[in-house]
Design an enzyme around this catalytic site. Structure first.
Site, PDB file in Angstrom:
ATOM      1  N   LYS A 211      53.169  75.986  45.520  1.00  0.00           N
ATOM      2  CA  LYS A 211      52.784  75.085  46.704  1.00  0.00           C
ATOM      3  C   LYS A 211      53.927  74.788  47.766  1.00  0.00           C
ATOM      4  O   LYS A 211      53.845  75.223  48.837  1.00  0.00           O
ATOM      5  CB  LYS A 211      52.123  73.542  46.275  1.00  0.00           C
ATOM      6  N   GLU A 217      62.062  76.994  38.669  1.00  0.00           N
ATOM      7  CA  GLU A 217      61.462  77.947  37.613  1.00  0.00           C
ATOM      8  C   GLU A 217      60.813  79.127  38.460  1.00  0.00           C
ATOM      9  O   GLU A 217      60.919  80.317  37.852  1.00  0.00           O
ATOM     10  CB  GLU A 217      60.468  77.213  36.785  1.00  0.00           C
ATOM     11  N   GLY A 272      49.123  69.620  43.367  1.00  0.00           N
ATOM     12  CA  GLY A 272      49.491  70.828  42.674  1.00  0.00           C
ATOM     13  C   GLY A 272      48.556  70.666  41.564  1.00  0.00           C
ATOM     14  O   GLY A 272      47.922  71.887  41.000  1.00  0.00           O
ATOM     15  N   ARG A 273      48.265  69.747  40.816  1.00  0.00           N
ATOM     16  CA  ARG A 273      47.328  69.556  39.541  1.00  0.00           C
ATOM     17  C   ARG A 273      45.672  69.560  39.869  1.00  0.00           C
ATOM     18  O   ARG A 273      45.040  69.772  38.908  1.00  0.00           O
ATOM     19  CB  ARG A 273      47.719  68.317  38.834  1.00  0.00           C
ATOM     20  N   GLU A 358      50.404  63.244  34.753  1.00  0.00           N
ATOM     21  CA  GLU A 358      51.164  63.203  35.921  1.00  0.00           C
ATOM     22  C   GLU A 358      50.481  62.328  37.048  1.00  0.00           C
ATOM     23  O   GLU A 358      51.154  61.898  38.082  1.00  0.00           O
ATOM     24  CB  GLU A 358      51.294  64.736  36.732  1.00  0.00           C
ATOM     25  N   HIS A 389      42.777  71.076  10.467  1.00  0.00           N
ATOM     26  CA  HIS A 389      43.635  71.455   9.491  1.00  0.00           C
ATOM     27  C   HIS A 389      45.143  71.174  10.022  1.00  0.00           C
ATOM     28  O   HIS A 389      46.063  71.618   9.186  1.00  0.00           O
ATOM     29  CB  HIS A 389      43.965  72.799   9.167  1.00  0.00           C
ATOM     30  N   LYS A 517      64.996  66.810  37.556  1.00  0.00           N
ATOM     31  CA  LYS A 517      65.298  67.949  38.426  1.00  0.00           C
ATOM     32  C   LYS A 517      66.655  67.636  39.210  1.00  0.00           C
ATOM     33  O   LYS A 517      67.421  68.715  39.267  1.00  0.00           O
ATOM     34  CB  LYS A 517      64.105  68.358  39.516  1.00  0.00           C
TER      35      LYS A 517
HETATM   36  O1  F6P Z   1      57.339  69.112  38.901  1.00  0.00           O
HETATM   37  C1  F6P Z   1      55.835  68.742  39.039  1.00  0.00           C
HETATM   38  C2  F6P Z   1      55.271  69.698  40.100  1.00  0.00           C
HETATM   39  O2  F6P Z   1      55.787  69.210  41.375  1.00  0.00           O
HETATM   40  C3  F6P Z   1      53.840  69.611  39.935  1.00  0.00           C
HETATM   41  O3  F6P Z   1      53.138  68.544  40.334  1.00  0.00           O
HETATM   42  C4  F6P Z   1      53.201  70.958  40.366  1.00  0.00           C
HETATM   43  O4  F6P Z   1      52.306  71.133  40.053  1.00  0.00           O
HETATM   44  C5  F6P Z   1      54.526  71.785  39.872  1.00  0.00           C
HETATM   45  O5  F6P Z   1      55.623  71.257  39.870  1.00  0.00           O
HETATM   46  C6  F6P Z   1      54.478  73.070  40.720  1.00  0.00           C
HETATM   47  O6  F6P Z   1      54.943  72.881  41.905  1.00  0.00           O
HETATM   48  P1  F6P Z   1      54.741  73.998  43.119  1.00  0.00           P
HETATM   49  O7  F6P Z   1      53.494  74.475  43.192  1.00  0.00           O
HETATM   50  O8  F6P Z   1      55.335  73.536  44.415  1.00  0.00           O
HETATM   51  O9  F6P Z   1      55.700  75.387  42.441  1.00  0.00           O
END
Ligand code: F6P
Length: 557
Positions: A211, A217, A272-273, A358, A389, A517
């Site tokens: 987003k 990452e 995002g979620r 979240e 199990h 972060k």
């Molecule tokens: O670190 C949490 C977050 O902001 C989530 O809410 C989101 O889904 C994820 O990181 C990824 O964010 P992006 O789509 O901006 O890379």
């Protein structure tokens, strides 16, 4: 402009009544509630379409349930729903609207409001491009830098840009088409390296799903993936043949080298979620076909309509939310287990962990003050029967009561001999065992009948006793197809919304992820320089020192 109500739920009459009901019911057995209410199994269940929600195995009676419905009124849920639907900035701390539900409004349902109509057109314009692009990939029309068609697509994203599509691709694997999907999220190089190790750059396409297009990452993985491609393709111009972006940030996407024609946009009012329904779902379109993706949206839309219009007593997501509140706030349960009896839903608990925790893992209310009651329980789970199990021991005989959601498609997508009836038998047996338990005298009788010496039987019987009286819900529906998957996800989304409204918290921000972060940035600098700065606490400084020692002597034992 309306605001979300700021009501302390504990100050409502309903909350006080619920406290008394909980006190009264604590000495009751769930099983005995079936004696006092005729047809309880029917009366404590609800339907939306062909999705059946059974909540009869909860320590809840009619009076307590009525107080829960009052709580919905006292906390002004209908006003909150109206605010969300009207596009008000109910994500207050980020000043954003929350409109993921707009993503699943069918094309022909054109809104009358001008802003909503424009939004609707933009959504369907992107959906049209997703259809076109996914079909070109799936049909083999899209060619890579050596003229070959794509065989593999790697979605690079994390959190909401990974968990939703990954879960959906797994859930809909019976519908998988010609392209293999891979998901890379972790910054641990193992994730990307192991994935790319199996792939050929000539036939691999990358979706950079972010987003913000700044998430460390994702951007680190995307840059490494681009490098991997260029090591084989050599020419920068070839990046465009192998990369697309799913994002809200066109300038950053372009700076990465992905042309606008290969950017699939979404908007800041999609959290995002909650972004599975947006361009973030492109991997799902590629995996199972655009029409199936649209069926998933239809399933979610059907739940939206139900959520907006059904009264609380028949409203499945509202009921799910209220049961969660009952178990968390009045019966003191700290966690909730999600137990899908379908291997294809293996990633559903992980997906829900982000969606729920979240959103509702918050300790400040909508006025910015600390709150005195529990908000989100810890959500966890695994598919049955595997979990049986592993951790069901704790669910049956542990010291904590864990409310469980059993999720069961009635027909298998992979019919094989008698596997499915056996699976179903376990699902029903588990919720029955949780409710009924096994008294010590029964356990003792079984041991004696099996020929055990009375002394030994008496000493063993307590260990073979199950306290029971442990609550669960069962969600059962015909089959895990795209429509029902969309519906299932939307049920939980609305559950989260209702709980956030009642708990008087802001469900759509996530400030709690920021501190780590920020500190990682300082620590990375120290790792690079090899010296712990004075900003580090003594424990972290020592860990940094040991880390660099191990770096130097990596082969010493
Ligand atoms: O670190 C949490 C977050 O902001 C989530 O809410 C989101 O889904 C994820 O990181 C990824 O964010 P992006 O789509 O901006 O890379």
């Amino acid at each position: 402009m309306r605001m979300l109500p700021r009501i302390d739920p504990t100050q409502t009459i309903a909350w006080k009544q619920l406290t008394q009901h909980a006190e009264r019911l604590k000495t009751e057995r769930i099983e005995s509630l079936f004696d006092s209410t005729a047809r309880r199994a029917r009366q404590f269940s609800a339907r939306v379409g062909d999705i059946h929600f059974d909540y009869s195995k909860n320590l809840l009676d009619e009076e307590a349930r009525a107080a829960l419905f009052d709580l919905v009124d006292h906390c002004q849920l209908s006003q909150a729903i109206a605010s969300m639907r009207a596009g008000e900035a109910i994500n207050d701390t980020e000043q954003r609207a929350v409109l993921h539900t707009a993503l699943r409004i069918p094309k022909h349902e054109v809104p009358t409001d001008v802003a909503a109509r424009e939004r609707h057109e933009n959504i369907h314009q992107v959906l049209g491009r997703m259809q076109d692009f996914s079909e070109r990939l799936r049909s083999g029309q899209w060619k890579g830098y050596t003229g070959k068609s794509m065989t593999d697509v790697v979605n690079i994203g994390i959190g909401g840009s990974d968990l939703g599509p990954l879960m959906a691709c797994e859930a809909l694997s019976p519908y998988a088409g010609p392209i293999r999907l891979h998901f890379v999220s972790n910054i641990d190089g193992a994730h990307l390296s192991r994935t790319l190790g199996r792939l050929n750059p000539e036939t691999t396409f990358f979706l950079v799903a972010s987003k913000t297009f700044t998430t460390q990452e994702t951007m680190t993985n995307a840059h490494s993936a681009r490098k991997w491609l260029l090591e084989a393709a050599h020419d920068q111009a070839h990046v465009a043949l192998h990369f697309a972006a799913l994002s809200t940030q066109s300038d950053l996407v372009e700076a990465f080298g992905i042309p606008e024609s290969q950017m699939f946009a979404f908007w800041d009012w999609v959290g995002g979620r909650f972004s599975l329904w947006s361009a973030i779902g492109l991997s799902v379109c590629i995996a199972v076909g655009f029409n199936r993706f649209m069926e998933m949206l239809q399933g979610a839309y059907a739940i939206d309509q139900h959520f907006y219009h059904a009264p609380p007593s028949e409203n499945v997501p509202v009921l799910m939310a209220l049961l969660g509140i009952w178990n968390t706030n009045f019966l003191g349960c700290a966690t909730e287990a999600v137990l899908p009896y379908d291997q294809c839903l293996s990633r559903f608990p992980a997906y829900l962990q982000q969606a729920v925790m979240e959103s509702n893992g918050k300790y400040l209310n909508r006025s910015g003050a600390p709150i005195s009651y529990a908000t989100s329980p810890v959500v966890w789970g695994e598919p049955g029967t595997n979990g049986q199990h592993a951790f069901y021991q704790l669910i049956h005989q542990g010291t904590q009561v864990v409310p469980c959601d059993f999720i069961l498609p009635a027909r298998s997508q992979y019919p094989l001999g008698d596997h499915h009836p056996k699976l179903v038998s376990h699902c029903f047996a588990q919720s029955q065992a949780l409710m009924r338990g096994k008294p010590t005298d029964v356990a003792l009788g079984e041991l004696i009948d099996a020929g055990m010496a009375p002394d030994r039987a008496h000493s063993l019987a307590p260990y073979r006793t199950f306290p029971g009286n442990r609550p669960s819900n069962t969600i059962i529906f015909p089959i895990l197809d795209p429509y029902h998957l969309g519906a299932l996800v939307a049920l939980y989304e609305h559950k989260i919304f209702v709980q956030g409204v009642i708990w008087n918290i802001f469900s759509f921000d996530q400030w709690g992820v920021e501190l780590g972060k920020q500190l990682a940035g300082h620590i990375l600098k120290d790792l690079t320089s090899g010296v712990a700065s004075d900003q580090q606490d003594p424990s972290t400084a020592e860990l940094l020192r040991i880390y660099s020692q191990f770096q130097v002597n990596s082969d010493s034992r």
